[in-house]
Design a protein around this motif. Structure first.
Motif, mmCIF file in Angstrom:
data_model
loop_
_atom_site.group_PDB
_atom_site.id
_atom_site.type_symbol
_atom_site.label_atom_id
_atom_site.label_comp_id
_atom_site.label_asym_id
_atom_site.label_seq_id
_atom_site.Cartn_x
_atom_site.Cartn_y
_atom_site.Cartn_z
ATOM 1 N N LEU A 1 -6.459 -3.505 -0.818
ATOM 2 C CA LEU A 1 -5.090 -3.997 -0.998
ATOM 3 C C LEU A 1 -4.761 -4.098 -2.480
ATOM 4 N N ILE A 2 -3.563 -3.695 -2.825
ATOM 5 C CA ILE A 2 -3.083 -3.819 -4.203
ATOM 6 C C ILE A 2 -2.387 -5.171 -4.303
ATOM 7 N N THR A 3 -2.929 -6.036 -5.127
ATOM 8 C CA THR A 3 -2.363 -7.384 -5.258
ATOM 9 C C THR A 3 -1.644 -7.596 -6.587
ATOM 10 N N ASP A 4 -1.847 -6.691 -7.524
ATOM 11 C CA ASP A 4 -1.182 -6.812 -8.819
ATOM 12 C C ASP A 4 -0.666 -5.437 -9.222
ATOM 13 N N ARG B 1 0.982 -0.206 -1.218
ATOM 14 C CA ARG B 1 0.390 -1.548 -1.244
ATOM 15 C C ARG B 1 -1.100 -1.552 -0.926
ATOM 16 N N ARG B 2 -1.625 -0.358 -0.575
ATOM 17 C CA ARG B 2 -3.056 -0.249 -0.312
ATOM 18 C C ARG B 2 -3.501 1.166 -0.639
ATOM 19 N N ALA C 1 2.384 -7.602 -7.188
ATOM 20 C CA ALA C 1 2.462 -8.114 -5.820
ATOM 21 C C ALA C 1 3.258 -7.199 -4.895
ATOM 22 N N GLY D 1 3.260 -3.993 -5.003
ATOM 23 C CA GLY D 1 2.593 -2.704 -4.904
ATOM 24 C C GLY D 1 2.952 -1.809 -6.078
ATOM 25 N N SER E 1 6.775 2.245 -2.352
ATOM 26 C CA SER E 1 5.739 1.354 -2.882
ATOM 27 C C SER E 1 4.457 1.525 -2.077
#
Length: 141
Positions: free
Chosen positions: A32-35, A20-21, A37, A39, A18
Motif C-alpha cells: 500500500l502507498i501511504t505517502d 494506491r498500491r 495519502a 496515492g 491515482s
C-alpha cells in the motif's frame, strides 16, 4: 483496477489516475502507498507493460504478433519455407486450376510443418501468393 479507466478504447476516460498500491516484480503481495495519502498520480504515458507479459498474453489468446518490416522482423510463420514449397509445387506439378486450391495446399504445408499448430488464415496466404499467381497466369495466356 485503479487505473483501468485510463485505458478506455473510446477515449472518454480520464487523463490521469491515482495508484494506491503496487506489486514488486519479485513478490506476490501488494504494498500500500501511504505517502502521499491519496496515492501516486499517473498518466497513460507512465504505464509500461513488460514485453514478456505481452508475449505471454498473445500466446495464451492465440494472437498473431505484429510483423514488422526490415531485418530481424518476427513472425510466427515460416514464409520463406512456404515460398520454397510454392516454387517446388509449381515446378513439379504446375499451377492448380484455381488459386483457392493453391492456398489450401499451402495451408496444408503449414499444418504439416507445425503439427497443425501454426497455420495462417487463407486471406494472409492469399496476399502472399496472389502476385505470383497473377504473374504466372499472365505468362500462360
Amino acid at each position: 483496477m485503479e487505473v483501468l479507466p485510463l485505458f478506455r478504447r473510446c477515449g472518454t476516460g480520464p487523463t490521469e489516475g491515482s495508484v494506491r498500491r503496487i506489486q514488486m516484480l519479485d513478490r506476490s503481495d501488494w504494498l500500500l502507498i501511504t505517502d502521499p495519502a491519496a496515492g501516486v498520480t499517473v498518466t497513460i504515458a507512465d504505464m509500461l507493460v513488460l514485453a514478456e507479459d505481452v508475449h505471454a498474453f498473445e500466446d495464451e489468446n492465440d494472437m498473431v504478433r505484429r510483423v514488422t518490416s526490415g531485418p530481424g522482423a518476427t513472425t510466427p510463420y515460416d514464409w520463406e519455407g512456404m515460398n520454397v514449397a510454392l516454387i517446388r509445387r509449381i515446378h513439379d506439378d504446375g499451377l492448380p486450376a484455381t488459386q483457392a486450391e493453391l492456398i489450401a495446399e499451402m495451408q496444408d504445408w503449414f499444418a504439416d510443418q507445425s503439427d497443425g499448430e501454426r497455420i495462417p488464415d487463407s486471406r494472409t496466404i492469399r496476399r502472399r501468393i496472389t502476385p505470383v499467381w497473377k504473374a504466372l497466369r499472365r505468362e500462360g495466356e
